[in-house]
Design an enzyme around this catalytic site. Sequence first.
Site, PDB file in Angstrom:
ATOM      1  N   HIS A 121       0.866  -1.178   0.000  1.00 40.97           N
ATOM      2  CA  HIS A 121       0.000   0.000   0.000  1.00 40.97           C
ATOM      3  C   HIS A 121       0.905   1.231   0.000  1.00 40.97           C
ATOM      4  CE1 HIS A 121      -2.799   2.971   1.761  1.00 40.97           C
ATOM      5  NE2 HIS A 121      -3.793   2.166   1.442  1.00 40.97           N
ATOM      6  N   ASP A 198       3.127  -4.722   8.094  1.00 37.53           N
ATOM      7  CA  ASP A 198       1.881  -3.968   7.962  1.00 37.53           C
ATOM      8  C   ASP A 198       0.739  -4.972   8.070  1.00 37.53           C
ATOM      9  OD1 ASP A 198      -0.414  -2.743   7.066  1.00 37.53           O
ATOM     10  OD2 ASP A 198       0.471  -1.899   5.249  1.00 37.53           O
ATOM     11  N   GLN A 201      -4.421  -5.411   6.822  1.00 38.63           N
ATOM     12  CA  GLN A 201      -5.371  -6.308   6.154  1.00 38.63           C
ATOM     13  C   GLN A 201      -5.429  -7.701   6.779  1.00 38.63           C
ATOM     14  OE1 GLN A 201      -7.500  -5.411   3.772  1.00 38.63           O
ATOM     15  NE2 GLN A 201      -6.705  -3.322   3.818  1.00 38.63           N
ATOM     16  N   LYS A 224     -10.518  -1.174  10.696  1.00 43.93           N
ATOM     17  CA  LYS A 224     -10.701  -2.362   9.854  1.00 43.93           C
ATOM     18  C   LYS A 224     -11.097  -3.591  10.678  1.00 43.93           C
ATOM     19  CE  LYS A 224      -7.304  -0.751   6.449  1.00 43.93           C
ATOM     20  NZ  LYS A 224      -8.177  -0.337   5.344  1.00 43.93           N
ATOM     21  N   CYS A 364      -4.787   2.466  -3.610  1.00 45.20           N
ATOM     22  CA  CYS A 364      -3.535   2.966  -3.019  1.00 45.20           C
ATOM     23  C   CYS A 364      -2.407   1.955  -3.210  1.00 45.20           C
ATOM     24  CB  CYS A 364      -3.716   3.293  -1.536  1.00 45.20           C
ATOM     25  SG  CYS A 364      -4.755   4.730  -1.251  1.00 45.20           S
TER      26      CYS A 364
END
Length: 406
Positions: A121, A198, A201, A224, A364
């Site tokens: 991202h 990261d 997700q 999220k 993104c």
Amino acid sequence: MLDIQSIRADFPILSQKVNGKPLVYFDNAATSQKPKVVIDAITSYYEEINANIHRGVHKLSQLATDAYEISRVKIQNHINAKHSFEVLFTSGTTHGINLVSNGFASLLKVGDEVMVSALEHHSNIVPWQMLCERTGAKLTVIPMDENGELIFAEFEKLLSEKTKIIAVNHISNALGTINPIKKIIEKAHQFGTAVLIDGAQSTPHIKPDVQELDCDFYVFSGHKICGPTGTGILYGKEEWLNKLPPYQGGGEMIKEVTFEKTTYAELPHKFEAGTPNIAGGIVLGTAIDYLNEVGFEAIAKYEHELLEYGTERLLEIEGLKIYGPKSLENKTSVISFNVGTIHPYDIGTIVDKMGIAVRTGHHCAQPIMNFFQIPGTIRASFSFYNTKEEIDALVGAVKKAVVMLS
């Protein structure tokens, strides 16, 4: 087995209509919807214990401080951090990445290397580019293949003692690819390289075990995982957090201030300057409690069923192409697709008129789109409160859109 109708009843927004049609929400990779228990917890904070935290001697301040720190411990236990002070509250994944990249400016020199992957991202690309521009370090990129998976052999070739930090996502937001982060971390540590994961997700779908992974940093966003917007977590190993300088100066992050010199507070307060999003931090703990009550094993199993069903149904549409791993075992519940030469925005607009929310564009992740030589994709991302009937509605809507646009 999940009681899907009971779960859906927990989410007030799912009962509404959009453009006269029942809402079908397939934009979960962008943000999740919020259960009533989370919404009520926000109201409860402001109605019952609203006060600034830490250092306050009055009752409300003590109650708010206790609730905030209890939430920190909940998150520590959820991700299996060794210490609660290794859990830092942030405004989201982007904030956490910038905090670490800013800190590494004091640790890098010309000739050092920072590594990211082709699947990142923008928020896990741009901060590292900025860091390299400031320090003279070089940015290297782990390449991807046509299946949207990282080429591990090329990663091994790129890795060296010059590589000071690797920043890679656990799961790709654009393709749903699950990256081999355990192998990446193990290999990186052979060179003394730090690794930031990261997890924006991944945390909606799995419980990360930061000690088992042995990552040096892990970042994710609250919005999220059924929590409030403007919340997030940066996990950092104690040794690394002690090496990094403060990201911001102000109240809370200090030990003693004079005009001649300031000394900094111990972890985690060293990195938490100013009045934080107190309600958000507390309610993030509420959201994690809710997800754990539903059960992450059950969530993962059900969402995989949705992925399999959605893939099968969408591929019935002539000319439809799905981007990402061919093996669904290496993928989470995201389907990123196009139909022929029709622009994804056009399909997304028509689908919205039928009450179905999908995301269109580059997500993104422009380098991924450039790799496939496409302007973007239509992304349907599923959560545990979605249903196969909603997928059927999506398939019908896409078919209608294709007819209208052909």
